[in-house]
Write an enzyme that holds these catalytic residues in place. Sequence first.
Site, PDB file in Angstrom:
ATOM      1  N   LYS A 185     -11.284 -16.672  -2.779  1.00 62.48           N
ATOM      2  CA  LYS A 185      -9.926 -16.191  -2.583  1.00 62.48           C
ATOM      3  C   LYS A 185      -8.986 -17.147  -3.289  1.00 62.48           C
ATOM      4  O   LYS A 185      -9.215 -18.368  -3.307  1.00 62.48           O
ATOM      5  CB  LYS A 185      -9.570 -16.139  -1.088  1.00 62.48           C
ATOM      6  CG  LYS A 185      -8.110 -15.811  -0.811  1.00 62.48           C
ATOM      7  CD  LYS A 185      -7.757 -15.865   0.674  1.00 62.48           C
ATOM      8  CE  LYS A 185      -6.281 -15.602   0.880  1.00 62.48           C
ATOM      9  NZ  LYS A 185      -5.880 -15.614   2.295  1.00 62.48           N
ATOM     10  N   GLU A 235       4.868 -18.365   9.764  1.00 64.88           N
ATOM     11  CA  GLU A 235       3.553 -19.000   9.900  1.00 64.88           C
ATOM     12  C   GLU A 235       3.640 -20.442  10.402  1.00 64.88           C
ATOM     13  O   GLU A 235       4.332 -21.282   9.827  1.00 64.88           O
ATOM     14  CB  GLU A 235       2.818 -18.977   8.555  1.00 64.88           C
ATOM     15  CG  GLU A 235       1.380 -19.448   8.647  1.00 64.88           C
ATOM     16  CD  GLU A 235       0.596 -19.179   7.378  1.00 64.88           C
ATOM     17  OE1 GLU A 235      -0.548 -19.638   7.287  1.00 64.88           O
ATOM     18  OE2 GLU A 235       1.142 -18.520   6.462  1.00 64.88           O
ATOM     19  N   GLU A 279      -9.999 -11.175   4.055  1.00 67.62           N
ATOM     20  CA  GLU A 279      -9.001 -12.170   3.654  1.00 67.62           C
ATOM     21  C   GLU A 279      -8.587 -13.041   4.839  1.00 67.62           C
ATOM     22  O   GLU A 279      -8.465 -14.267   4.726  1.00 67.62           O
ATOM     23  CB  GLU A 279      -7.772 -11.470   3.065  1.00 67.62           C
ATOM     24  CG  GLU A 279      -6.708 -12.428   2.563  1.00 67.62           C
ATOM     25  CD  GLU A 279      -5.492 -11.709   2.009  1.00 67.62           C
ATOM     26  OE1 GLU A 279      -4.456 -12.379   1.863  1.00 67.62           O
ATOM     27  OE2 GLU A 279      -5.565 -10.505   1.740  1.00 67.62           O
ATOM     28  N   GLU A 412       3.559  -6.068  -2.841  1.00 68.55           N
ATOM     29  CA  GLU A 412       3.556  -6.916  -1.648  1.00 68.55           C
ATOM     30  C   GLU A 412       4.479  -8.117  -1.818  1.00 68.55           C
ATOM     31  O   GLU A 412       5.279  -8.427  -0.922  1.00 68.55           O
ATOM     32  CB  GLU A 412       2.138  -7.406  -1.336  1.00 68.55           C
ATOM     33  CG  GLU A 412       2.055  -8.314  -0.129  1.00 68.55           C
ATOM     34  CD  GLU A 412       0.642  -8.773   0.175  1.00 68.55           C
ATOM     35  OE1 GLU A 412       0.485  -9.948   0.579  1.00 68.55           O
ATOM     36  OE2 GLU A 412      -0.285  -7.972   0.027  1.00 68.55           O
ATOM     37  N   LYS A 416       7.861  -9.034   0.321  1.00 75.07           N
ATOM     38  CA  LYS A 416       8.023 -10.314   1.019  1.00 75.07           C
ATOM     39  C   LYS A 416       9.319 -11.011   0.589  1.00 75.07           C
ATOM     40  O   LYS A 416      10.046 -11.560   1.419  1.00 75.07           O
ATOM     41  CB  LYS A 416       6.819 -11.224   0.753  1.00 75.07           C
ATOM     42  CG  LYS A 416       5.546 -10.795   1.468  1.00 75.07           C
ATOM     43  CD  LYS A 416       4.374 -11.660   1.071  1.00 75.07           C
ATOM     44  CE  LYS A 416       3.120 -11.296   1.853  1.00 75.07           C
ATOM     45  NZ  LYS A 416       1.937 -12.075   1.399  1.00 75.07           N
TER      46      LYS A 416
END
Length: 430
Positions: A185, A235, A279, A412, A416
């Site tokens: 990833k 986060e 993911e 995406e 964001k």
Amino acid sequence: MDNLQSLKRQVEQCLLTHQPNPQETISMYQFHVDFYGHLLSWLKAQSTYPQFYFNLRDSAEKLCAIGKVRSFSEVFSANQFVQQSGFTLIGGLTFDGASCFYLPRLLFQQQQNRLTLSVFIDNQVAFSEEKAAIAPLLDNLARYMAFDDIHSNRLQLIDQAHNQAAWCNMVQSALQALQHTELNKVVLANASDFQCIPALNAKDFLRESELVNTHCYHFLFAQDAERCFVGSSPECLYQRQDNHLITEALAGTAFVHHDTQQNQQQADWLLHDSKNQYENWLVVEGICQNLKHYAQNIDVSPLSIKQLRQVQHLYRQIFVELAPHIGDDRCLQAIHPTAAISGLPQQIAIDFIQKTEKFDRTWYAGTLGFISPQRAEFCVTIRSAIIEHNKIRVFAGAGIVEGSDPLLEWQEIERKAMGLISLLQSTTTQ
């Protein structure tokens, strides 16, 4: 703001009676008052740097600081200072791990409507010099400025590190690397530069973000008056209380719709989509592998959804019981940067990012927060921007794994970035 006047008088009286203790390298004085204002409003009126603001995601606690007494360019020495002094340090790490921690001159900590001010005096410097350094801070201690409306500000896109075609080519390169190297990833990002008319005040911008981007950390870090790093991040890097640490995996993304039924369909799809599940699990796996040498026990929560204003994410919490004598220096170095902002294997992903992206991330996808002996908390500095005069650089990233579609990943990161860009009502393109 009468209580700020009271604080000012208390600090002035303290300075009149202060006698440097040769056994204390730094003296701390604390004052407590009721406070019903906004610390960003206070910070807007201040002219002393560095400036720091940290509004915690999961509680009503805020930290705000100006000035600097000590600084640390290594996280080990920062943690050692905290353990020896008992003081709180603020700061963090850039994406590439450069450390910037410091003891501020004034540190405000607000819980609900109770405000604690800590004033730090360096006893290794002549007290006359310390008084001279503190004097301008006291002049402004009771000042604040009202927030200005930013909805009339206009943004014009002037440049991007990667346009849509370049982004898609970059993702294709990542997909090839996933097939032919050890890479599992990689998280690629973009930087979009806007001109803002009129010039944007970072405190006004962040206050608007606080109002609409709920369930986030809100942060501001300005080392000088020229540039300010701000953001509203969903986060958490980690929270620590004594030897109990909570971190999380926030990876896998779907859009949020105004239609409730569509929104639920997206959430259901996200929970069952194998690409997004994979993911997210890579992030969990990376954190657990990096922490296992420092932990007595690790538990992972079931998969759930974290919904934000523009997007929703797959989410797992990770509960860690740290082994004895494990400090925040080791926790930071073990967890940051997570696979949610870099990739796996970590160093291979970082090397790919640095070779491929056409901009320096600096504080984007880094971490900011605080360290104290009993507790620490850090956010991941995503959904962030750098404000410099009349320009603003907005960052956004996406995790690339096998099965990623370049155009969908472009959509995406654009979505964001809208979490911050949409705060300004009128936005024009290049």
